[in-house]
Design a protein around this motif. Structure first.
Motif, PDB file in Angstrom:
ATOM      1  N   ASP A   1       9.533 -10.281 -17.183  1.00 51.10           N
ATOM      2  CA  ASP A   1      10.254  -9.011 -17.313  1.00 51.10           C
ATOM      3  C   ASP A   1       9.749  -8.183 -18.487  1.00 51.10           C
ATOM      4  N   TYR A   2       8.515  -8.373 -18.868  1.00 53.47           N
ATOM      5  CA  TYR A   2       7.959  -7.705 -20.043  1.00 53.47           C
ATOM      6  C   TYR A   2       8.035  -6.188 -19.916  1.00 53.47           C
ATOM      7  N   ASP A   3       7.734  -5.665 -18.738  1.00 44.95           N
ATOM      8  CA  ASP A   3       7.685  -4.206 -18.580  1.00 44.95           C
ATOM      9  C   ASP A   3       9.057  -3.556 -18.681  1.00 44.95           C
ATOM     10  N   THR A   4      10.143  -4.311 -18.525  1.00 46.96           N
ATOM     11  CA  THR A   4      11.469  -3.718 -18.673  1.00 46.96           C
ATOM     12  C   THR A   4      11.888  -3.631 -20.138  1.00 46.96           C
ATOM     13  N   HIS A   5      11.249  -4.389 -21.021  1.00 41.07           N
ATOM     14  CA  HIS A   5      11.626  -4.429 -22.430  1.00 41.07           C
ATOM     15  C   HIS A   5      10.788  -3.518 -23.304  1.00 41.07           C
ATOM     16  N   VAL A   6       9.708  -2.965 -22.785  1.00 39.62           N
ATOM     17  CA  VAL A   6       8.815  -2.143 -23.598  1.00 39.62           C
ATOM     18  C   VAL A   6       8.655  -0.767 -22.958  1.00 39.62           C
ATOM     19  N   PRO A   7       8.243   0.226 -23.744  1.00 43.75           N
ATOM     20  CA  PRO A   7       7.983   1.547 -23.159  1.00 43.75           C
ATOM     21  C   PRO A   7       6.743   1.518 -22.259  1.00 43.75           C
ATOM     22  N   ASP A   8       6.611   2.543 -21.426  1.00 39.23           N
ATOM     23  CA  ASP A   8       5.505   2.577 -20.465  1.00 39.23           C
ATOM     24  C   ASP A   8       4.134   2.557 -21.126  1.00 39.23           C
ATOM     25  N   TRP A   9       4.011   3.153 -22.296  1.00 35.96           N
ATOM     26  CA  TRP A   9       2.702   3.216 -22.932  1.00 35.96           C
ATOM     27  C   TRP A   9       2.240   1.862 -23.443  1.00 35.96           C
TER      28      TRP A   9
ATOM     29  N   THR B   1       2.472  -0.914 -21.546  1.00 34.82           N
ATOM     30  CA  THR B   1       2.125  -1.738 -20.393  1.00 34.82           C
ATOM     31  C   THR B   1       0.658  -1.545 -20.049  1.00 34.82           C
ATOM     32  N   ASN B   2       0.102  -2.452 -19.239  1.00 34.49           N
ATOM     33  CA  ASN B   2      -1.318  -2.364 -18.912  1.00 34.49           C
ATOM     34  C   ASN B   2      -1.584  -1.747 -17.547  1.00 34.49           C
ATOM     35  N   ARG B   3      -0.564  -1.283 -16.850  1.00 33.95           N
ATOM     36  CA  ARG B   3      -0.756  -0.657 -15.537  1.00 33.95           C
ATOM     37  C   ARG B   3       0.168   0.547 -15.437  1.00 33.95           C
ATOM     38  N   GLN B   4      -0.266   1.673 -16.002  1.00 29.81           N
ATOM     39  CA  GLN B   4       0.556   2.873 -15.985  1.00 29.81           C
ATOM     40  C   GLN B   4       0.209   3.739 -14.787  1.00 29.81           C
ATOM     41  N   ASN B   5       1.224   4.295 -14.178  1.00 30.27           N
ATOM     42  CA  ASN B   5       1.059   5.196 -13.027  1.00 30.27           C
ATOM     43  C   ASN B   5       0.159   4.573 -11.964  1.00 30.27           C
ATOM     44  N   ASP B   6       0.621   3.508 -11.377  1.00 29.98           N
ATOM     45  CA  ASP B   6      -0.120   2.802 -10.337  1.00 29.98           C
ATOM     46  C   ASP B   6      -0.521   3.780  -9.231  1.00 29.98           C
ATOM     47  N   PHE B   7      -1.693   3.595  -8.644  1.00 29.56           N
ATOM     48  CA  PHE B   7      -2.235   4.527  -7.658  1.00 29.56           C
ATOM     49  C   PHE B   7      -1.335   4.627  -6.428  1.00 29.56           C
ATOM     50  N   TYR B   8      -0.816   3.513  -5.973  1.00 29.33           N
ATOM     51  CA  TYR B   8      -0.036   3.511  -4.739  1.00 29.33           C
ATOM     52  C   TYR B   8       1.443   3.794  -4.976  1.00 29.33           C
ATOM     53  N   THR B   9       2.036   3.222  -6.028  1.00 35.82           N
ATOM     54  CA  THR B   9       3.475   3.383  -6.243  1.00 35.82           C
ATOM     55  C   THR B   9       3.798   4.461  -7.267  1.00 35.82           C
ATOM     56  N   GLY B  10       2.905   4.738  -8.184  1.00 30.72           N
ATOM     57  CA  GLY B  10       3.165   5.723  -9.222  1.00 30.72           C
ATOM     58  C   GLY B  10       4.001   5.175 -10.358  1.00 30.72           C
ATOM     59  N   GLU B  11       4.384   3.917 -10.303  1.00 28.16           N
ATOM     60  CA  GLU B  11       5.220   3.319 -11.333  1.00 28.16           C
ATOM     61  C   GLU B  11       4.357   2.616 -12.373  1.00 28.16           C
ATOM     62  N   SER B  12       4.971   2.343 -13.505  1.00 31.49           N
ATOM     63  CA  SER B  12       4.285   1.604 -14.552  1.00 31.49           C
ATOM     64  C   SER B  12       4.760   0.162 -14.526  1.00 31.49           C
TER      65      SER B  12
ATOM     66  N   HIS C   1       3.459  -4.197 -15.819  1.00 31.09           N
ATOM     67  CA  HIS C   1       2.563  -5.013 -16.630  1.00 31.09           C
ATOM     68  C   HIS C   1       2.079  -6.182 -15.798  1.00 31.09           C
ATOM     69  N   LEU C   2       0.781  -6.320 -15.657  1.00 28.48           N
ATOM     70  CA  LEU C   2       0.188  -7.379 -14.850  1.00 28.48           C
ATOM     71  C   LEU C   2      -0.221  -8.541 -15.749  1.00 28.48           C
ATOM     72  N   THR C   3      -0.021  -9.757 -15.250  1.00 29.43           N
ATOM     73  CA  THR C   3      -0.427 -10.941 -15.993  1.00 29.43           C
ATOM     74  C   THR C   3      -1.089 -11.917 -15.040  1.00 29.43           C
ATOM     75  N   GLY C   4      -1.878 -12.808 -15.608  1.00 32.39           N
ATOM     76  CA  GLY C   4      -2.506 -13.870 -14.816  1.00 32.39           C
ATOM     77  C   GLY C   4      -3.569 -13.343 -13.874  1.00 32.39           C
ATOM     78  N   SER C   5      -3.585 -13.873 -12.665  1.00 28.60           N
ATOM     79  CA  SER C   5      -4.615 -13.512 -11.688  1.00 28.60           C
ATOM     80  C   SER C   5      -4.403 -12.114 -11.120  1.00 28.60           C
ATOM     81  N   GLU C   6      -3.204 -11.543 -11.292  1.00 31.04           N
ATOM     82  CA  GLU C   6      -2.949 -10.185 -10.802  1.00 31.04           C
ATOM     83  C   GLU C   6      -3.878  -9.169 -11.465  1.00 31.04           C
ATOM     84  N   VAL C   7      -4.245  -9.420 -12.710  1.00 26.21           N
ATOM     85  CA  VAL C   7      -5.104  -8.488 -13.446  1.00 26.21           C
ATOM     86  C   VAL C   7      -6.454  -8.355 -12.749  1.00 26.21           C
TER      87      VAL C   7
END
Length: 168
Positions: A77-85, A87-98, A100-106
């Motif tokens: 739940d890291y992305d819910t505790h920190v501001p969007d800036w 996180t490592n995945r801001q404004n995703d191409f498909y969803t537009g949401e910010s 944080h990716l971890t592990g093999s997702e990166v």
């Protein structure tokens, strides 16, 4: 601390702590062990330790299961505790949401992004296809992929010697 105390401490330690699909070293501190996971750097590890209310200098393998579970939840739940800036995945191409990716997702999302750029034939995609530098670096003198480096003096001398023998 006697040798008996250290042996008891060694027996209580978990040498591997699994978060997601990553095995983390239980002999390191919480902050240092979390940085081994892809997508989590030193700053993110510090924030995760603060959110989970865990001493970041404590040895990760000596924590009890409840504390480890809170750390796992904090990572998920890291992305819910920190501001969007932060996180490592801001404004995703498909969803537009910010998020944080971890592990093999990166790696998977990075490969998807590169393949998308190749398919739409963007400048960056073409550079990726050709194996050239992508981010505007200089290519006049660096990034050469040929096997020869500099001048091969021995080859030149051999060619000159052959020419002299043929000329005589």
């Amino acid at each position: 601390m006697s040798t008996e105390d250290t042996e008891e401490a060694d027996e209580d330690i978990r040498y591997f702590v699994r978060i997601g699909q990553t095995d983390l070293d239980g002999t390191k501190s919480v902050e240092r062990a979390l940085t081994e996971m892809k997508g989590i750097g030193r700053r993110a590890a510090r924030v995760i330790a603060d959110v989970a209310d865990v001493d970041r200098t404590a040895t990760f393998g000596t924590l009890d299961d409840d504390r480890i579970d809170t750390v796992v939840e904090a990572v998920e739940d890291y992305d819910t505790h920190v501001p969007d800036w932060l996180t490592n995945r801001q404004n995703d191409f498909y969803t537009g949401e910010s998020g944080h990716l971890t592990g093999s997702e990166v790696e998977l999302t990075r490969d998807e992004d590169i393949n998308r750029m190749r398919m739409i034939r963007s400048y960056r995609g073409v550079r990726h296809e050709r194996g050239q530098k992508v981010r505007g670096q200089r290519t006049k003198s660096t990034g050469r992929t040929e096997g020869t480096i500099g001048v091969n003096v021995e080859e030149i001398r051999e060619e000159q010697a052959e020419e002299e023998e043929a000329g005589e």
